[in-house]
Design a protein around this motif. Structure first.
Motif, PDB file in Angstrom:
ATOM      1  N   PHE A  73       0.970  49.479  54.980  1.00 40.72           N
ATOM      2  CA  PHE A  73       1.057  48.019  54.923  1.00 40.72           C
ATOM      3  C   PHE A  73       2.478  47.457  54.877  1.00 40.72           C
ATOM      4  O   PHE A  73       2.656  46.280  54.589  1.00 40.72           O
ATOM      5  CB  PHE A  73       0.287  47.498  53.706  1.00 40.72           C
ATOM      6  CG  PHE A  73      -1.150  47.907  53.690  1.00 40.72           C
ATOM      7  CD1 PHE A  73      -2.010  47.532  54.709  1.00 40.72           C
ATOM      8  CD2 PHE A  73      -1.646  48.687  52.652  1.00 40.72           C
ATOM      9  CE1 PHE A  73      -3.343  47.909  54.693  1.00 40.72           C
ATOM     10  CE2 PHE A  73      -2.977  49.073  52.628  1.00 40.72           C
ATOM     11  CZ  PHE A  73      -3.831  48.687  53.653  1.00 40.72           C
ATOM     12  N   VAL A  74       3.503  48.303  55.104  1.00 37.66           N
ATOM     13  CA  VAL A  74       4.874  47.813  55.015  1.00 37.66           C
ATOM     14  C   VAL A  74       5.627  48.052  56.311  1.00 37.66           C
ATOM     15  O   VAL A  74       5.143  48.739  57.213  1.00 37.66           O
ATOM     16  CB  VAL A  74       5.626  48.459  53.816  1.00 37.66           C
ATOM     17  CG1 VAL A  74       4.978  48.074  52.494  1.00 37.66           C
ATOM     18  CG2 VAL A  74       5.696  49.964  53.955  1.00 37.66           C
ATOM     19  N   GLU A  75       6.835  47.484  56.388  1.00 32.76           N
ATOM     20  CA  GLU A  75       7.685  47.602  57.572  1.00 32.76           C
ATOM     21  C   GLU A  75       8.134  49.040  57.799  1.00 32.76           C
ATOM     22  O   GLU A  75       8.182  49.848  56.871  1.00 32.76           O
ATOM     23  CB  GLU A  75       8.928  46.718  57.404  1.00 32.76           C
ATOM     24  CG  GLU A  75       8.643  45.258  57.133  1.00 32.76           C
ATOM     25  CD  GLU A  75       8.214  44.503  58.373  1.00 32.76           C
ATOM     26  OE1 GLU A  75       8.673  44.872  59.471  1.00 32.76           O
ATOM     27  OE2 GLU A  75       7.406  43.567  58.235  1.00 32.76           O
ATOM     28  N   THR A  76       8.521  49.345  59.026  1.00 31.65           N
ATOM     29  CA  THR A  76       8.916  50.699  59.412  1.00 31.65           C
ATOM     30  C   THR A  76      10.013  51.276  58.518  1.00 31.65           C
ATOM     31  O   THR A  76       9.916  52.422  58.075  1.00 31.65           O
ATOM     32  CB  THR A  76       9.384  50.719  60.885  1.00 31.65           C
ATOM     33  OG1 THR A  76       8.334  50.175  61.689  1.00 31.65           O
ATOM     34  CG2 THR A  76       9.722  52.109  61.344  1.00 31.65           C
ATOM     35  N   GLY A  77      11.054  50.513  58.236  1.00 34.00           N
ATOM     36  CA  GLY A  77      12.134  50.994  57.376  1.00 34.00           C
ATOM     37  C   GLY A  77      11.643  51.296  55.974  1.00 34.00           C
ATOM     38  O   GLY A  77      12.097  52.249  55.329  1.00 34.00           O
ATOM     39  N   GLN A  78      10.720  50.491  55.492  1.00 36.03           N
ATOM     40  CA  GLN A  78      10.162  50.716  54.163  1.00 36.03           C
ATOM     41  C   GLN A  78       9.266  51.959  54.150  1.00 36.03           C
ATOM     42  O   GLN A  78       9.234  52.696  53.165  1.00 36.03           O
ATOM     43  CB  GLN A  78       9.375  49.487  53.708  1.00 36.03           C
ATOM     44  CG  GLN A  78      10.263  48.266  53.492  1.00 36.03           C
ATOM     45  CD  GLN A  78       9.443  47.021  53.255  1.00 36.03           C
ATOM     46  OE1 GLN A  78       8.525  46.714  54.018  1.00 36.03           O
ATOM     47  NE2 GLN A  78       9.780  46.309  52.194  1.00 36.03           N
ATOM     48  N   VAL A  79       8.555  52.185  55.247  1.00 37.49           N
ATOM     49  CA  VAL A  79       7.731  53.388  55.363  1.00 37.49           C
ATOM     50  C   VAL A  79       8.617  54.622  55.235  1.00 37.49           C
ATOM     51  O   VAL A  79       8.272  55.586  54.537  1.00 37.49           O
ATOM     52  CB  VAL A  79       6.942  53.413  56.692  1.00 37.49           C
ATOM     53  CG1 VAL A  79       6.295  54.776  56.921  1.00 37.49           C
ATOM     54  CG2 VAL A  79       5.894  52.310  56.720  1.00 37.49           C
ATOM     55  N   ALA A  80       9.774  54.590  55.875  1.00 37.18           N
ATOM     56  CA  ALA A  80      10.698  55.728  55.819  1.00 37.18           C
ATOM     57  C   ALA A  80      11.144  55.999  54.386  1.00 37.18           C
ATOM     58  O   ALA A  80      11.244  57.167  53.967  1.00 37.18           O
ATOM     59  CB  ALA A  80      11.906  55.483  56.720  1.00 37.18           C
ATOM     60  N   VAL A  81      11.407  54.961  53.620  1.00 35.56           N
ATOM     61  CA  VAL A  81      11.820  55.118  52.216  1.00 35.56           C
ATOM     62  C   VAL A  81      10.704  55.800  51.426  1.00 35.56           C
ATOM     63  O   VAL A  81      10.946  56.732  50.651  1.00 35.56           O
ATOM     64  CB  VAL A  81      12.176  53.740  51.595  1.00 35.56           C
ATOM     65  CG1 VAL A  81      12.338  53.833  50.089  1.00 35.56           C
ATOM     66  CG2 VAL A  81      13.431  53.175  52.231  1.00 35.56           C
ATOM     67  N   LEU A  82       9.481  55.341  51.633  1.00 35.67           N
ATOM     68  CA  LEU A  82       8.343  55.924  50.921  1.00 35.67           C
ATOM     69  C   LEU A  82       8.098  57.366  51.355  1.00 35.67           C
ATOM     70  O   LEU A  82       7.870  58.242  50.518  1.00 35.67           O
ATOM     71  CB  LEU A  82       7.087  55.082  51.160  1.00 35.67           C
ATOM     72  CG  LEU A  82       7.107  53.680  50.549  1.00 35.67           C
ATOM     73  CD1 LEU A  82       5.944  52.855  51.069  1.00 35.67           C
ATOM     74  CD2 LEU A  82       7.095  53.749  49.039  1.00 35.67           C
ATOM     75  N   GLN A  83       8.154  57.604  52.653  1.00 37.98           N
ATOM     76  CA  GLN A  83       7.910  58.954  53.151  1.00 37.98           C
ATOM     77  C   GLN A  83       8.970  59.939  52.662  1.00 37.98           C
ATOM     78  O   GLN A  83       8.656  61.100  52.371  1.00 37.98           O
ATOM     79  CB  GLN A  83       7.825  58.953  54.678  1.00 37.98           C
ATOM     80  CG  GLN A  83       6.535  58.345  55.171  1.00 37.98           C
ATOM     81  CD  GLN A  83       6.458  58.258  56.679  1.00 37.98           C
ATOM     82  OE1 GLN A  83       7.462  58.193  57.379  1.00 37.98           O
ATOM     83  NE2 GLN A  83       5.232  58.229  57.190  1.00 37.98           N
ATOM     84  N   GLN A  84      10.194  59.491  52.551  1.00 37.79           N
ATOM     85  CA  GLN A  84      11.242  60.363  52.028  1.00 37.79           C
ATOM     86  C   GLN A  84      10.923  60.766  50.588  1.00 37.79           C
ATOM     87  O   GLN A  84      11.010  61.934  50.224  1.00 37.79           O
ATOM     88  CB  GLN A  84      12.609  59.695  52.102  1.00 37.79           C
ATOM     89  CG  GLN A  84      13.716  60.583  51.551  1.00 37.79           C
ATOM     90  CD  GLN A  84      15.089  59.949  51.658  1.00 37.79           C
ATOM     91  OE1 GLN A  84      15.282  58.963  52.334  1.00 37.79           O
ATOM     92  NE2 GLN A  84      16.050  60.540  50.978  1.00 37.79           N
TER      93      GLN A  84
END
Length: 166
Positions: A73-84
């Motif tokens: 449910f979040v922006e691509t850059g935010q997804v990267a932060v979470l996935q990291q």
């Protein structure tokens, strides 16, 4: 044979109740209050210590679930932060309380970054907010059950047993 943790905690409570607290002068109200606080905290520790790793493992799984849900449910850059953060904590030893706490902090920091969203310039979707609020309700209930021994929750009699929320 060395005493187990229950015996050691019981002995500490006894020492504070029977030796330390009575030695505190009557006009030392803060010291008396702190002695009662120590007794109360030791009593809670006595109740909690056997389940501490299981409780923290549940906290870890719950915050990890939130991070995974937010990636939808979040922006691509935010997804990267979470996935990291999810990647860094994927192999967390769920029997190691320090590793669990570190994993919770790592994922929590990533979620904080997502919520703050570039200093508030990236608003969260309605779905993301609902996921955060759902997490908050579950986490609050778990915390209330975990700390019900402090006696300050006015509805502690209505709380489920620890086994249900752990």
């Amino acid at each position: 044979m060395l005493p187990n943790i229950d015996v050691r905690l019981r002995n500490m409570v006894k020492a504070v109740q029977e030796v330390i607290a009575p030695a505190i002068r009557e006009d030392e109200k803060l010291a008396q209050e702190q002695a009662r606080l120590v007794i109360g905290q030791l009593g809670m520790l006595q109740e909690q210590w056997k389940n501490a790793v299981r409780y923290e493992a549940g906290s870890y799984r719950l915050i990890r679930e939130l991070a995974e849900t937010l990636t939808e449910f979040v922006e691509t850059g935010q997804v990267a932060v979470l996935q990291q953060a999810l990647g860094e904590t994927a192999e967390t030893d769920q029997l190691d309380i320090d590793a669990l706490n570190a994993g919770i902090c790592t994922i929590g920091d990533a979620i904080d970054k997502v919520i703050l969203g570039d200093d508030g310039k990236l608003p969260l979707s309605r779905e993301a907010w609902h996921a955060i609020f759902d997490y908050g309700e579950k986490d609050a209930l778990r915390s209330r059950v975990w700390f019900q021994g402090n006696g300050i929750d006015p509805d502690r009699g209505d709380l489920p047993p620890l086994e249900e929320v752990i």
